[in-house]
Design a protein around this motif. Structure first.
Motif, PDB file in Angstrom:
ATOM      1  N   GLU A  20       0.805  -1.271  -0.202  1.00 26.83           N
ATOM      2  CA  GLU A  20       0.121   0.059   0.073  1.00 26.83           C
ATOM      3  C   GLU A  20       0.795   1.319  -0.071  1.00 26.83           C
ATOM      4  OE1 GLU A  20      -2.669  -0.549   3.272  1.00 26.83           O
ATOM      5  OE2 GLU A  20      -3.957  -2.112   2.088  1.00 26.83           O
ATOM      6  N   ASP A  21       2.178   1.175   0.666  1.00 27.37           N
ATOM      7  CA  ASP A  21       3.033   2.340   0.412  1.00 27.37           C
ATOM      8  C   ASP A  21       3.482   2.548  -0.913  1.00 27.37           C
ATOM      9  OD1 ASP A  21       2.911   2.661   3.296  1.00 27.37           O
ATOM     10  OD2 ASP A  21       4.840   1.835   3.700  1.00 27.37           O
ATOM     11  N   PHE A  22       3.596   1.332  -1.637  1.00 31.68           N
ATOM     12  CA  PHE A  22       3.947   1.560  -3.164  1.00 31.68           C
ATOM     13  C   PHE A  22       2.953   2.181  -4.005  1.00 31.68           C
ATOM     14  CE2 PHE A  22       3.084  -0.966  -7.044  1.00 31.68           C
ATOM     15  CZ  PHE A  22       4.103  -0.461  -7.800  1.00 31.68           C
ATOM     16  N   VAL A  23       1.424   1.571  -3.771  1.00 29.37           N
ATOM     17  CA  VAL A  23       0.800   2.024  -4.303  1.00 29.37           C
ATOM     18  C   VAL A  23       0.206   3.656  -4.172  1.00 29.37           C
ATOM     19  CG1 VAL A  23      -2.038   2.049  -4.428  1.00 29.37           C
ATOM     20  CG2 VAL A  23      -0.882  -0.131  -4.434  1.00 29.37           C
ATOM     21  N   GLY A  39      -6.045  -1.418 -12.236  1.00 29.36           N
ATOM     22  CA  GLY A  39      -4.747  -2.304 -12.669  1.00 29.36           C
ATOM     23  C   GLY A  39      -3.638  -2.203 -11.424  1.00 29.36           C
ATOM     24  N   LEU A  40      -3.658  -1.217 -10.807  1.00 31.87           N
ATOM     25  CA  LEU A  40      -2.857  -1.008  -9.717  1.00 31.87           C
ATOM     26  C   LEU A  40      -3.274  -1.424  -8.327  1.00 31.87           C
ATOM     27  CD1 LEU A  40      -0.102   0.627  -8.767  1.00 31.87           C
ATOM     28  CD2 LEU A  40      -1.387   2.491  -8.192  1.00 31.87           C
ATOM     29  N   TYR A  41      -4.497  -1.126  -7.996  1.00 30.61           N
ATOM     30  CA  TYR A  41      -5.010  -1.476  -6.661  1.00 30.61           C
ATOM     31  C   TYR A  41      -6.693  -1.941  -6.780  1.00 30.61           C
ATOM     32  CZ  TYR A  41      -5.717  -0.683  -1.606  1.00 30.61           C
ATOM     33  OH  TYR A  41      -6.200  -1.031  -0.290  1.00 30.61           O
ATOM     34  N   PRO A  42      -6.616  -3.177  -6.883  1.00 28.54           N
ATOM     35  CA  PRO A  42      -5.721  -4.215  -6.484  1.00 28.54           C
ATOM     36  C   PRO A  42      -4.964  -4.426  -7.959  1.00 28.54           C
ATOM     37  CG  PRO A  42      -8.149  -5.219  -7.356  1.00 28.54           C
ATOM     38  CD  PRO A  42      -8.207  -3.756  -7.070  1.00 28.54           C
ATOM     39  N   PHE A  88       6.273  -3.263  -8.600  1.00 26.99           N
ATOM     40  CA  PHE A  88       6.569  -3.471  -7.034  1.00 26.99           C
ATOM     41  C   PHE A  88       7.521  -4.121  -6.613  1.00 26.99           C
ATOM     42  CE2 PHE A  88       4.906  -5.982  -3.235  1.00 26.99           C
ATOM     43  CZ  PHE A  88       5.234  -4.863  -2.472  1.00 26.99           C
ATOM     44  N   GLU A  89       7.992  -5.013  -7.316  1.00 29.64           N
ATOM     45  CA  GLU A  89       9.426  -5.825  -6.728  1.00 29.64           C
ATOM     46  C   GLU A  89      10.582  -4.812  -7.077  1.00 29.64           C
ATOM     47  OE1 GLU A  89       9.632  -8.760  -5.276  1.00 29.64           O
ATOM     48  OE2 GLU A  89       7.360  -8.707  -5.453  1.00 29.64           O
ATOM     49  N   ASP A  90      10.363  -4.220  -8.417  1.00 27.41           N
ATOM     50  CA  ASP A  90      11.481  -3.134  -8.561  1.00 27.41           C
ATOM     51  C   ASP A  90      11.543  -2.098  -7.350  1.00 27.41           C
ATOM     52  OD1 ASP A  90      12.458  -4.546 -10.829  1.00 27.41           O
ATOM     53  OD2 ASP A  90      11.300  -3.227 -12.146  1.00 27.41           O
TER      54      ASP A  90
END
Length: 236
Positions: free
Chosen positions: A199-202, A214-217, A227-229
Motif C-alpha cells: 500500500e505504501d507503493f500504491v 490495474g494498480l489497486y488491486p 512493485f518488486e523493482d
C-alpha cells in the motif's frame, strides 16, 4: 508474543489488520466506540489482560470496598503483566469510572503497554498526559465510583461488542483498537506488514498521478513487476 511479531504489528494499521481478519471470516474484531485520549504517535501492541465489571449491587459495592487489598480492580492493577494491555469490560457504560489517573499511573510505572475500556475514566486529562496509550468511551465519568462492580480478573469479556480472551493480541492506533486471536497473530502480522509495504507503493504511485485501475488491486502483471523493482530501491 514473539518479539518479531510485536515489532511487525507496530508498523501496521488497525484498518489493515481488519482486512486481514476479514479474509479469515472474522468480521467483528474492532472494538466499537472507544477512542484514544490523545493523538497516538506509536502503535499500542500487547497481550490482553482483562477486568470485568457487572452492575453493582448496592449492599455489596459500598465505597468502603476499595479498602480491601483483594478488591478485583486494585488487584488487577497490581497483577497486569509488563507489556500487556489491560482491557476492561465496563458494559459500554460511561456513567461509571473504569479507573482514574492514580491507577493508570500505577499501570504505566509497572510497564503496562496500554489501557482500554468501553466505559469512561476519571481524570481523563491526567491520564492523557501519561506515557501510556489509553482508550475510552467519551465522555468520561468524573464522579460515579460505585455504579459498576469489579467481579473477575483475566477471564473472557466483552469490550465494545467484541469478545476478548486473555492472551488475545490488542493493537491500537488513532483509528481505535482491534483484537487479534492469539493463535493466528504471527500469520496476521506477516500478512499485514506485506500489505502495508504494498500500500505504501500504491500510495506513491497514486500521488504521482497513476490510475488505480490495474494498480489497486494489482490486476496488471506490470504492477507486480514494478512493485518488486520498487522494493529493491527501498531496501526491502
Amino acid at each position: 508474543m514473539n518479539p518479531e511479531t510485536r515489532e511487525k504489528l507496530r508498523h501496521v494499521s488497525t484498518a489493515t489488520i481488519a482486512t486481514s481478519l476479514f479474509k479469515r471470516g472474522l468480521r467483528n474484531q474492532f472494538i466499537q466506540n472507544v477512542f484514544p485520549l490523545k493523538k497516538m504517535t506509536t502503535t499500542m501492541v500487547g497481550e490482553a489482560f482483562t477486568l470485568r465489571y457487572i452492575p453493582a449491587r448496592e449492599d455489596l459495592n459500598l465505597i468502603e470496598v476499595f479498602r480491601d487489598p483483594e478488591h478485583p480492580q486494585r488487584k488487577a492493577v497490581e497483577s497486569c503483566p509488563e507489556g500487556a494491555v489491560m482491557v476492561i469490560d465496563s458494559r459500554k457504560d460511561a456513567r461509571a469510572a473504569s479507573a482514574g489517573s492514580i491507577l493508570a499511573s500505577r499501570l504505566m510505572v509497572r510497564g503496562v503497554a496500554g489501557l482500554v475500556t468501553d466505559g469512561g475514566f476519571r481524570d481523563a486529562d491526567l491520564i492523557a498526559a501519561l506515557d501510556m496509550p489509553s482508550y475510552h468511551q467519551r465522555p468520561s465519568a468524573p464522579t460515579n465510583l460505585t455504579l459498576h462492580q469489579a467481579i473477575e480478573i483475566n477471564g473472557p469479556i466483552g469490550c465494545g461488542d467484541v469478545a476478548v480472551f486473555p492472551g488475545d493480541i490488542i493493537v491500537g492506533d488513532n483509528d481505535g483498537v482491534i483484537v487479534i486471536p492469539s493463535e493466528i497473530v504471527d500469520e496476521i502480522a506477516r500478512e499485514c506488514l506485506n500489505m502495508t509495504i504494498f500500500e505504501d507503493f500504491v500510495t506513491e504511485k497514486v500521488m504521482g498521478g497513476q490510475s488505480i485501475i490495474g494498480l489497486y488491486p494489482p490486476t496488471h502483471d506490470q504492477t507486480l513487476k514494478d512493485f518488486e523493482d520498487w522494493k529493491v530501491t527501498k531496501g526491502y
